[in-house]
Design an enzyme around this catalytic site. Structure first.
Site, PDB file in Angstrom:
ATOM      1  N   SER B 143       0.843  -1.195   0.000  1.00 53.55           N
ATOM      2  CA  SER B 143       0.000   0.000   0.000  1.00 53.55           C
ATOM      3  C   SER B 143       0.886   1.256   0.000  1.00 53.55           C
ATOM      4  O   SER B 143       1.760   1.357  -0.865  1.00 53.55           O
ATOM      5  CB  SER B 143      -0.956  -0.050   1.196  1.00 53.55           C
ATOM      6  N   ARG B 212     -12.112   6.702   8.983  1.00 50.50           N
ATOM      7  CA  ARG B 212     -11.563   5.362   9.139  1.00 50.50           C
ATOM      8  C   ARG B 212     -12.583   4.294   8.741  1.00 50.50           C
ATOM      9  O   ARG B 212     -12.230   3.273   8.158  1.00 50.50           O
ATOM     10  CB  ARG B 212     -11.113   5.158  10.589  1.00 50.50           C
ATOM     11  N   ASP B 299      -8.686  -6.727  -4.462  1.00 53.21           N
ATOM     12  CA  ASP B 299      -8.348  -5.366  -4.042  1.00 53.21           C
ATOM     13  C   ASP B 299      -9.170  -4.356  -4.847  1.00 53.21           C
ATOM     14  O   ASP B 299      -9.021  -4.265  -6.063  1.00 53.21           O
ATOM     15  CB  ASP B 299      -6.845  -5.135  -4.259  1.00 53.21           C
ATOM     16  N   HIS B 328      -7.925  -5.326  -0.224  1.00 53.98           N
ATOM     17  CA  HIS B 328      -6.652  -4.625  -0.110  1.00 53.98           C
ATOM     18  C   HIS B 328      -5.822  -5.071   1.093  1.00 53.98           C
ATOM     19  O   HIS B 328      -4.613  -5.244   1.004  1.00 53.98           O
ATOM     20  CB  HIS B 328      -6.935  -3.129  -0.041  1.00 53.98           C
ATOM     21  N   ASP B 329      -6.462  -5.239   2.240  1.00 48.76           N
ATOM     22  CA  ASP B 329      -5.742  -5.578   3.468  1.00 48.76           C
ATOM     23  C   ASP B 329      -5.162  -6.990   3.482  1.00 48.76           C
ATOM     24  O   ASP B 329      -4.524  -7.367   4.474  1.00 48.76           O
ATOM     25  CB  ASP B 329      -6.656  -5.413   4.687  1.00 48.76           C
TER      26      ASP B 329
END
Lengths: 369, 369
Positions: B143, B212, B299, B328-329
């Site tokens: 990232s 967040r 992702d 993504h994570d």
């Protein structure tokens, strides 16, 4: 809200005679419904087509779905009696948080009750009763509209002959609920939110705008934004995508109410056609109407895998693929393609009605575009 | 910020002797870098491995990337001298908005300058100079970390022998810039934001939390959240996904600074390895180091199409697919698989060094997992 929310002069208003008993048990009296109609109701009163609009939409469907309107089109203004009403909880003329609560004489504001998709559909059905519509040939809509379409299919099997749902699911996913919640929290973070008791002059503009920016990204796709904006900068030195999102945020602030936004996103989160009446698969399996499910291949909110499952579970469903780079909003962008799919679907309905044979509909087939 | 941001006791601090001249032309003096090391620098001083962390990460890489650490692992604690430093602009011990500006005696706050990925990398390179590291065997990160990795490859071709970038792009897309902006606007909507001049006691908690929540959704995927939470509700009657996002939002408020969040997201938006030095394709084509590009199939932020193009443009790139539902994570979740890919890549580097033949690396191959 610096601008008046546009409602066309052709908009009609109906005050429902009966109170609306919400799914929560709460009762709304004096519910007003803002609606538009196109075409004429036939003597048999059975040529109605009901359009269900999306989250921030309104009754003037010919403005946001123009390419679907006209003789021989998906919405045939010569053959159909087309009705589109603003949904319960919205702010375009139908009762919602900005309406005056007849019991208090003040606007509902944040005290407007939590509603569900079923409540929206019940209000639409009550309007159709007032208009003395006997049968609905087709209920059609995308996103929040598509959720209503599915509830129409489940709740009114005798009245509704066919349904067409675009970029929507049978129940709101965890992913979509999460994105809704993040948007609501952005609104709540705004000091002008004041627990929903804001004034017309000072709405939670920054929060609603941030929520809209987030939502706009989710309505498009990586490829769509890359193609349209890339890393281009405007004359002011800002990213074009940033200017675009600010413009979209401000536009929504000018035309939409934050309490309505909260109300409608909660309604979407509640969406589950099987809630309280059975297991999900069985409830979808109970839908007997011929059904068109249009999936958008680049939709990040209601992704292909979810659309395929939906079409598989509804016995008489056709699955059509709207192949588009534009993501979820493609049902408001690639409208010629969408129109073609609906026309095709309606022709198959007519053919089957003429031939009294629906067997070829009892499987899924693909309308690749 | 109700909790102290955790920095392990093993963290070391280096005050750079030279001022840091930012890409913007602004100069930072007395820059402090918080960093961790594992393993020993060899006598040739050429066994360094640099880890670049993601947006809200910090120097204690063994805490968030534990499965990659150990003898024979991707980060070989017996052979490598591993360094991870907190990035410029962050709030875990390296100079950033929460640091005291030596020129004013007050924290920088919102007056901390706009920085770029290159500025972060220059600070890391300066740290390596202070540690008298001669050569870097590998720079690795995901990232925001992967963006730094690519800049390391472009900026220090003589010093860096290989690079491994995960779930990152060569330039931030319109889509990612849009999502960053929506998050920043949620922070700005919070009354405690106060233009960035908030107090430690009253940070813009609601806005940062909303940002967040939005980010967390984008770090996962539809399938990941559906699998983990579905439409389950907790004992409090709330959706589990909603409770999860609130928990994640609060956690970040407790451990991260809003001005740092703004600073680092702007830096990500600025990311373009070709900025000011040539066209994008040519700059990536100039990267001569063996490169591992790991793409995550689910992702939504750095989608497969972007990762494939990145790997195609870098001459000595291998493209590895981390097939995962987690979005993504996944580079912080499916770490055993990631470790295996990096180990494989490093073995190929060793084999080539031994055989002095890199020809088989001069094409893209797939490390399907």
């Amino acid at each position: 809200m610096n601008e008046t929310r546009y409602i066309s002069p052709e908009t009609q208003f109906c005050e429902l005679k009966q109170p609306v008993i919400l799914e929560s048990g709460q009762v709304l009296i004096g519910v007003q419904v803002a609606y538009r109609t196109w075409g004429k109701l036939n003597p048999e009163r059975n040529n109605a087509v009901v359009i269900c609009h999306a989250l921030t939409g309104w009754a003037d469907a010919d403005q946001w779905w123009d390419p679907l309107f006209g003789p021989g089109k998906a919405l045939d203004t010569e053959k159909d009696f087309i009705i589109c009403s603003n949904v319960l909880g919205s702010c375009y003329g139908t009762t919602g948080p900005t309406s005056v609560n007849p019991e208090t004489g003040c606007p509902y504001g944040p005290d407007f009750p939590r509603i569900t998709i079923r409540d929206m559909v019940r209000v639409q059905a009550a309007l159709l009763d007032e208009l003395e519509v006997a049968k609905v040939k087709l209920v059609i809509g995308g996103s929040l509209g598509g959720m209503q379409v599915l509830e129409w299919g489940v709740m009114y099997p005798e009245k509704v002959e066919a349904i067409a749902t675009f970029a929507a699911s049978g129940r709101h996913s965890s992913w979509c609920i999460g994105l809704s919640e993040a948007q609501r929290q952005a609104i709540y973070a705004d000091p002008y939110w004041r627990g929903g008791y804001y004034t017309i002059e000072q709405p939670p503009a920054a929060g609603l705008s941030a929520a809209r920016m987030m939502a706009m990204c989710s309505y498009r796709s990586w490829a769509s934004l890359e193609q349209k904006f890339g890393r281009n900068k405007g004359a002011d030195g800002n990213w074009e995508i940033v200017n675009y999102l600010h413009h979209q945020g401000q536009k929504l602030v000018n035309r939409f109410d934050a309490n309505s936004y909260i109300t409608l996103t909660y309604a979407m989160d509640s969406h589950d056609v099987s809630r309280g009446i059975g297991d999900y698969d069985s409830v979808l399996a109970s839908i007997q109407q011929p059904t068109l499910v249009v999936a958008i291949d680049s939709d990040v909110l209601y992704p292909p895998v979810e659309q395929e499952k939906l079409a598989q579970l509804i016995p008489n469903a056709q699955l059509g693929w709207l192949n588009s780079p534009h993501g979820h909003d493609a049902f408001l962008i690639d409208m010629e393609d969408l129109n073609a799919m609906v026309v095709n679907f309606r022709q198959s309905l007519d053919w089957n009605a003429a031939n009294r044979d629906r067997s070829h509909l009892s499987r899924i087939w693909r309308v690749d575009n």
